[in-house]
Design a protein around this motif. Sequence first.
Motif: not given
Length: 219
Positions: A56-62, A69-78
């Motif tokens: 849902x949050x990962x974007x597969x572009x360089x 992924x930084x956002x998944x780790x710090x910004x997304x709940x759980x």
Amino acid sequence: MFQKIYNWFDERLGLTTIYNTTLDRKVPKVNWWFTLGSASLFLFLLQGATGILLSIYYVPSPDHAYDSIQYIMTGVSFGWLIRGIHHWGASLMVLVVFLHMLRTFYYGAYKYPREFTWVTGVVLLLCTLGMGFTGYLLPWNQRAYWATTVGTSIAETVPWIGPFINQVLRGGTDLSAVTLARFFSMHIWWFPAILAAVIGIHLYMVIRLGISHVPTAED
Ligand code: HEM
């Protein structure tokens, strides 16, 4: 009331027959090592569920993979929890599938009539390793980039066709946006689809042939 609804569906879908053949089978006296196949199946489903959430949050572009992924780790709940489960679940799945293979080998479960169950198992092991290899690049950090550079260079050492394999894996001479796109595609579509289909065949044969017993001295 519930019984009536169940009977209605049972008459049309044969639910009791499905339940009896898949879950209510007779098994010989076994031990804990025989749970590793089901544990592999559980981990496959867990990886699928957490992977779908990550997508849902990962974007597969360089340009965006690392930041997403930084956002998944710090910004997304759980987000940290889902990614952590997916990360450690990947290593655990490789370990558990490998131990399951050792169990079937040690007990001689690959012998007649289960040779084809073993062959489908080999495909499952290779796809599981493929999932790990393609997933490792997706964070697009230094470790991912250089590990994949090394991994694809190792593929290049295969006699004759090595450079071709490397070219196909990277989608060019170096790692690029093309590499990330094809690793992402393999990771979320190709390998999971093959795994799901082959697990289906694997389990069909386990149900059809029944579980082997622990070999005795006479065997
Ligand atoms: C994603 C990977 C895999 C899944 C989900 C899976 C699942 C299962 C399950 C649920 C069983 C029945 C329970 C058990 O015996 O533990 C089983 C049996 C079996 N598996 Fe797998 N398996 C996988 C990989 C492998 C691998 C890598 C091999 C070998 C190369 C293998 C070979 C076999 C054999 C020979 C049996 C029959 C065992 C018996 O009858 O005693 N499987 N598998």
